[in-house]
Design a protein around this motif. Structure first.
Motif, PDB file in Angstrom:
ATOM      1  N   ARG A 186      49.206  27.816  33.090  1.00 33.13           N
ATOM      2  CA  ARG A 186      48.157  27.744  34.118  1.00 33.13           C
ATOM      3  C   ARG A 186      48.291  28.873  35.139  1.00 33.13           C
ATOM      4  N   TYR A 187      49.515  29.354  35.316  1.00 33.38           N
ATOM      5  CA  TYR A 187      49.772  30.437  36.274  1.00 33.38           C
ATOM      6  C   TYR A 187      50.427  31.590  35.500  1.00 33.38           C
ATOM      7  N   ILE A 188      49.730  32.715  35.463  1.00 34.31           N
ATOM      8  CA  ILE A 188      50.174  33.829  34.629  1.00 34.31           C
ATOM      9  C   ILE A 188      50.183  35.118  35.445  1.00 34.31           C
ATOM     10  N   ALA A 189      51.236  35.918  35.259  1.00 34.01           N
ATOM     11  CA  ALA A 189      51.318  37.249  35.886  1.00 34.01           C
ATOM     12  C   ALA A 189      51.405  38.308  34.781  1.00 34.01           C
ATOM     13  N   ILE A 190      50.686  39.410  34.981  1.00 35.49           N
ATOM     14  CA  ILE A 190      50.731  40.541  34.057  1.00 35.49           C
ATOM     15  C   ILE A 190      51.318  41.741  34.804  1.00 35.49           C
ATOM     16  N   ILE A 191      52.439  42.279  34.304  1.00 36.72           N
ATOM     17  CA  ILE A 191      52.969  43.529  34.859  1.00 36.72           C
ATOM     18  C   ILE A 191      52.364  44.647  34.013  1.00 36.72           C
ATOM     19  N   GLY A 192      51.327  45.300  34.559  1.00 36.27           N
ATOM     20  CA  GLY A 192      50.502  46.214  33.770  1.00 36.27           C
ATOM     21  C   GLY A 192      50.911  47.665  33.891  1.00 36.27           C
ATOM     22  N   LYS A 193      50.667  48.421  32.815  1.00 32.45           N
ATOM     23  CA  LYS A 193      51.026  49.841  32.823  1.00 32.45           C
ATOM     24  C   LYS A 193      49.842  50.738  33.191  1.00 32.45           C
ATOM     25  N   ASN A 194      48.605  50.252  33.030  1.00 34.21           N
ATOM     26  CA  ASN A 194      47.434  50.987  33.487  1.00 34.21           C
ATOM     27  C   ASN A 194      46.265  50.006  33.595  1.00 34.21           C
ATOM     28  N   THR A 195      45.163  50.466  34.135  1.00 30.08           N
ATOM     29  CA  THR A 195      44.030  49.581  34.410  1.00 30.08           C
ATOM     30  C   THR A 195      43.446  48.992  33.133  1.00 30.08           C
ATOM     31  N   PHE A 196      43.244  49.822  32.126  1.00 26.35           N
ATOM     32  CA  PHE A 196      42.625  49.347  30.893  1.00 26.35           C
ATOM     33  C   PHE A 196      43.494  48.291  30.210  1.00 26.35           C
ATOM     34  N   THR A 197      44.782  48.572  30.040  1.00 25.30           N
ATOM     35  CA  THR A 197      45.674  47.624  29.359  1.00 25.30           C
ATOM     36  C   THR A 197      45.734  46.301  30.107  1.00 25.30           C
ATOM     37  N   THR A 198      45.815  46.377  31.428  1.00 22.98           N
ATOM     38  CA  THR A 198      45.843  45.155  32.231  1.00 22.98           C
ATOM     39  C   THR A 198      44.563  44.353  32.027  1.00 22.98           C
ATOM     40  N   ALA A 199      43.432  45.041  31.937  1.00 21.65           N
ATOM     41  CA  ALA A 199      42.142  44.361  31.755  1.00 21.65           C
ATOM     42  C   ALA A 199      42.083  43.631  30.416  1.00 21.65           C
ATOM     43  N   LEU A 236      39.109  44.965  37.986  1.00 21.32           N
ATOM     44  CA  LEU A 236      39.782  43.937  37.189  1.00 21.32           C
ATOM     45  C   LEU A 236      39.236  42.524  37.437  1.00 21.32           C
ATOM     46  N   ARG A 237      38.549  42.307  38.533  1.00 16.00           N
ATOM     47  CA  ARG A 237      37.955  40.991  38.759  1.00 16.00           C
ATOM     48  C   ARG A 237      36.717  40.800  37.887  1.00 16.00           C
ATOM     49  N   PRO A 238      36.429  39.614  37.367  1.00 14.45           N
ATOM     50  CA  PRO A 238      37.117  38.334  37.583  1.00 14.45           C
ATOM     51  C   PRO A 238      38.214  38.041  36.553  1.00 14.45           C
ATOM     52  N   LEU A 239      38.489  38.997  35.652  1.00 11.81           N
ATOM     53  CA  LEU A 239      39.545  38.745  34.657  1.00 11.81           C
ATOM     54  C   LEU A 239      40.883  38.498  35.358  1.00 11.81           C
ATOM     55  N   ILE A 240      41.140  39.294  36.410  1.00 14.84           N
ATOM     56  CA  ILE A 240      42.370  39.184  37.189  1.00 14.84           C
ATOM     57  C   ILE A 240      41.996  38.712  38.588  1.00 14.84           C
ATOM     58  N   ARG A 241      42.641  37.617  39.051  1.00 11.63           N
ATOM     59  CA  ARG A 241      42.312  37.067  40.364  1.00 11.63           C
ATOM     60  C   ARG A 241      42.698  38.029  41.490  1.00 11.63           C
ATOM     61  N   GLU A 242      43.879  38.625  41.365  1.00 16.90           N
ATOM     62  CA  GLU A 242      44.373  39.519  42.407  1.00 16.90           C
ATOM     63  C   GLU A 242      45.334  40.523  41.774  1.00 16.90           C
ATOM     64  N   THR A 243      45.298  41.782  42.264  1.00 13.07           N
ATOM     65  CA  THR A 243      46.223  42.808  41.776  1.00 13.07           C
ATOM     66  C   THR A 243      47.093  43.270  42.929  1.00 13.07           C
ATOM     67  N   TYR A 244      48.423  43.296  42.697  1.00 14.97           N
ATOM     68  CA  TYR A 244      49.385  43.709  43.720  1.00 14.97           C
ATOM     69  C   TYR A 244      50.033  45.026  43.300  1.00 14.97           C
ATOM     70  N   PHE A 245      50.182  45.934  44.244  1.00 17.61           N
ATOM     71  CA  PHE A 245      50.769  47.248  43.970  1.00 17.61           C
ATOM     72  C   PHE A 245      52.135  47.323  44.651  1.00 17.61           C
ATOM     73  N   LEU A 246      53.179  47.374  43.845  1.00 11.75           N
ATOM     74  CA  LEU A 246      54.550  47.299  44.342  1.00 11.75           C
ATOM     75  C   LEU A 246      55.396  48.415  43.736  1.00 11.75           C
ATOM     76  N   ASP A 247      56.545  48.675  44.349  1.00 13.63           N
ATOM     77  CA  ASP A 247      57.504  49.622  43.777  1.00 13.63           C
ATOM     78  C   ASP A 247      58.369  48.856  42.772  1.00 13.63           C
ATOM     79  N   LEU A 248      58.058  49.010  41.505  1.00 17.00           N
ATOM     80  CA  LEU A 248      58.751  48.239  40.470  1.00 17.00           C
ATOM     81  C   LEU A 248      60.202  48.657  40.288  1.00 17.00           C
ATOM     82  N   THR A 249      60.581  49.823  40.809  1.00 14.80           N
ATOM     83  CA  THR A 249      61.973  50.251  40.676  1.00 14.80           C
ATOM     84  C   THR A 249      62.893  49.510  41.656  1.00 14.80           C
ATOM     85  N   GLU A 250      62.297  48.777  42.610  1.00 15.45           N
ATOM     86  CA  GLU A 250      63.072  47.966  43.559  1.00 15.45           C
ATOM     87  C   GLU A 250      62.631  46.511  43.409  1.00 15.45           C
TER      88      GLU A 250
END
Length: 693
Positions: A186-199, A236-250
């Motif tokens: 019911r709750y899913i997170a996608i760590i995406g490599k680019n916009t198209f793949t995430t979509a 990415l909406r409405p496929l993705i509810r919210e997109t967060y931009f973070l430093d994945l190396t930390e």
């Protein structure tokens, strides 16, 4: 009846399958069980595309040349650095028996080939365009497919670029969809490599779980391609509810920031990892709930590191990686594209409005392993110095002449030899490697030229072939040639002049065709000036000279080499270690008197000696500076004990050199070493030059 899978096309090494072969036969003529596809569009696997683009500085012509070079060398588009290929679109041109693989595929049909190009023989006449958003090239050429290859008729109602890109992820899309259904996520997170793949992953999961499922995306804040954060979020909406931009190396800081914005962080039922930045796997473990699912789109997404992260965090998670063939998953993907075509059209239109850009570095580890590194026949490099050296070596390889390779011990002279051999006309003939320092004067002639039966006491009854005979039509590599006696140098010169010799005890003249490549750790011209090396032999050998610079003069290579050695020893020992930024800095700043060989030894010891996943700076410092001063003083003691007479000036000069070398080892820079020894930088620099360091 057994289906043809291309085994007969394998050239090097034999007895392996096309996907893992170094080189395959990409000739046009068809054999039993084969068909030919006229290529229109190729979707290159994303990491492979990034590596090629970055190594070529996003220069269109260089990228095209690099792709053509890979295909020329390997007979397929199989990037040796990332070990990945891609998928293609083309016209079914001809089949050996009139039967194309794939349901309802006939000659003249536009088809997708969804089998990886790592196992598809390929030839390209020209590349007419590059699409930096999807990682695709428009081109003319052909591919050879087999009975086991997967061909699917192209859909006229679907745009080729995003359809082909989605088909490259087909198995993973199906796997993620099924996993979400099976787990009731019911709750899913996608760590995406680019916009198209995430979509497209968002679409697969949305199709599985419906509109009530909460799906969020996390992307590295330094990699949005040509789109702004607002544009990505909106697209990415409405496929993705919210997109967060973070430093994945930390990952820890990223998780804390995520927790502030997303209350269910730490309780996701399922986390999909499509990105392979180091840190993404640890963040995924923290995001998932206990006994939640982690789905890796590739084993390369640091699956092993995630296992260790879960263990360190004391968290039980279920981990999956989809990397296999499932019947008809391409149908699922085509239906998925149709299901979300409106959104893919929106992304495509947005892409077309943006100009090509040079994508920003994802992370330090990504910069080292993908963006900055070049690789030719396992010669890994990043510096402009080495890049120029590679150009010189590959150019010289084409000319069938003698070569001198010069450089300090451990700089990689044998790697240069390998490059020359593999890129020369003699690549399919032997390369015989000889260390001249091990040749005894009394046996040198028989070693080089062989001997006949009964030539001398103790000779084999069957006689023996010498080095020249063994290397006939190939390459004879003479390492440390400067150690040969003047007598052996004379005999060697005669063979090089006449291409003929007699075996010891023989009366029949032997003809030989050998390319001689030699190496020495000090310049041969200096030995000529000292009278220790024949001048005429030097000029016979010195058609081309390649000077391999020491590692300290190409410091950018240190980082990519270190990462390459980490990968090598991780694989050998079944571990998953990484170097911290502090560890990399320590390696970068060290003086490396033993060059690449010393670097590999240090990394090997770090892998074995470390108990955690991350190798820190202290571990590097301990190894680089252990007993350095003690070893230096022990050398003095042993010399005094072994020698009855001492030359004071010589002894002082040698110890001065060792002290200068010790200071450089410990401090890493001439300025730091000068400060350690309490002398001015200019004085230290003069002494350093005087000592040949």
């Amino acid at each position: 009846m057994k289906k043809e899978c291309g085994l007969g096309r394998v050239l090097e090494p034999k007895e392996t399958v096309p996907a893992s072969a170094w080189k395959v036969d990409n000739s046009r003529d068809l054999r039993k069980g084969e068909a030919r596809i006229a290529i229109k569009l190729i979707n290159i696997e994303w990491d492979s595309f990034q590596q090629i683009c970055s190594s070529c500085g996003y220069d269109d012509e260089k990228i095209k040349a690099k792709i053509l070079y890979i295909i020329e060398r390997r007979g397929k588009l199989h990037n040796p650095f990332t070990s990945t290929g891609g998928v293609l679109l083309g016209v079914a041109e001809e089949a050996y028996d009139g039967q194309f693989p794939g349901k309802d595929v006939a000659g003249g049909d536009m088809v997708y080939c969804t089998s990886s190009m790592t196992g598809i023989p390929l030839y390209i006449d020209e590349i007419t365009g590059i699409d930096y958003n999807y990682g695709q090239i428009s081109c003319a050429g052909y591919a050879i497919v087999f009975e086991t290859s997967r061909l699917v008729k192209a859909r006229k109602d679907l745009r080729n670029n995003y359809t082909l890109a989605a088909l490259d992820e087909a198995g993973n899309l199906y796997g993620a969809h099924q996993m979400a259904v099976d787990d009731g996520a019911r709750y899913i997170a996608i760590i995406g490599k680019n916009t198209f793949t995430t979509a497209v992953f968002g679409a697969a999961l949305r199709k599985a779980m419906g509109p009530e499922c909460r799906i969020v995306a996390i992307m590295d804040k330094y990699l949005r391609g040509s789109l702004s954060e607002a544009e990505v979020n909106q697209t990415l909406r409405p496929l993705i509810r919210e997109t967060y931009f973070l430093d994945l190396t930390e990952p820890i800081a990223a998780y804390r920031e995520m927790k502030k914005k997303e209350t269910i962080a730490g309780s996701f039922d399922l986390v999909i990892i499509t990105e392979d930045i180091f840190g993404a796997e640890a963040l995924a473990v923290m995001l998932a709930k206990t006994k939640g699912g982690l789905y890796f789109t590739s084993i390369a997404n640091h699956y092993g590191s995630a296992q260790l992260a879960a263990e360190n965090l004391g968290k039980v998670v279920n981990m999956y990686a989809f990397d296999q063939f499932v019947e008809n998953y391409h149908k699922f993907t085509l239906d998925l594209i149709e299901f979300t075509q409106f959104k893919l059209e929106e992304i495509n239109n947005l892409y077309e409005k943006k100009k090509k850009i040079s994508r920003l570095t994802k992370s330090r580890s990504k910069e080292i392993s993908i963006n900055k590194a070049g690789r030719d026949d396992d010669f890994i490099y990043s510096s402009e110095v080495t890049r120029n050296l590679m150009d010189e070596v590959l150019n010289i390889a084409r000319f069938d002449c003698n070569v001198i390779i010069q450089g300090e011990t451990g700089v990689g002279k044998e790697k240069v030899l390998s490059l020359i051999h593999q890129n020369s006309e003699r690549r399919n003939n032997p390369c015989i490697k000889i260390n001249c320092a091990t040749i005894q004067e009394s046996l040198g002639e028989s070693d080089f030229f062989g001997y006949e039966e009964g030539a001398f006491t103790g000779a084999r009854s069957s006689g023996k072939a010498g080095y020249f005979q063994l290397a006939n039509n190939g390459i004879l590599f003479l390492d440390e040639i400067g150690t040969l006696s003047l007598n052996l140098q004379t005999k060697l010169l005669r063979v090089l002049q006449e291409n003929q010799f007699y075996k010891v005890g023989g009366t029949v003249q032997q003809d030989v065709n050998v390319r001689v490549i030699c190496a020495n750790n000090i310049p041969l011209k200096g030995l000529v000036d000292e009278g220790r090396f024949r001048e005429d032999l030097y000029y016979r050998l010195n058609i081309c000279t390649i000077d391999v610079p020491p590692l300290r003069e190409r410091r950018a290579d240190i980082l990519v080499l270190a990462e390459g050695f980490v990968k090598k020893w991780n694989k050998k020992y079944g571990v998953d270690r990484v170097l911290s930024p502090e560890a990399l800095n320590g390696l970068y700043n060290y003086y490396w008197p033993g060059n690449v060989r010393e670097l590999e030894n240090v990394v090997h010891r770090l892998i074995i000696g470390s108990t955690g996943v991350v190798i820190n700076g202290n571990a590097v410092d301990d190894i680089l500076n252990e007993d350095a001063y003690g070893d230096m003083m022990m050398n003095v003691k042993q010399r005094v004990e072994r020698t009855s007479e001492l030359n004071f000036d010589e002894l002082m000069a040698q110890q001065e050199r060792r002290i200068i070398e010790y200071a450089l080892r410990k401090e890493g820079t001439t300025r730091g070493a000068a400060k350690l020894l309490g002398m001015s930088h200019s004085t230290f620099s003069r002494k350093k030059i005087k000592c040949g360091l």
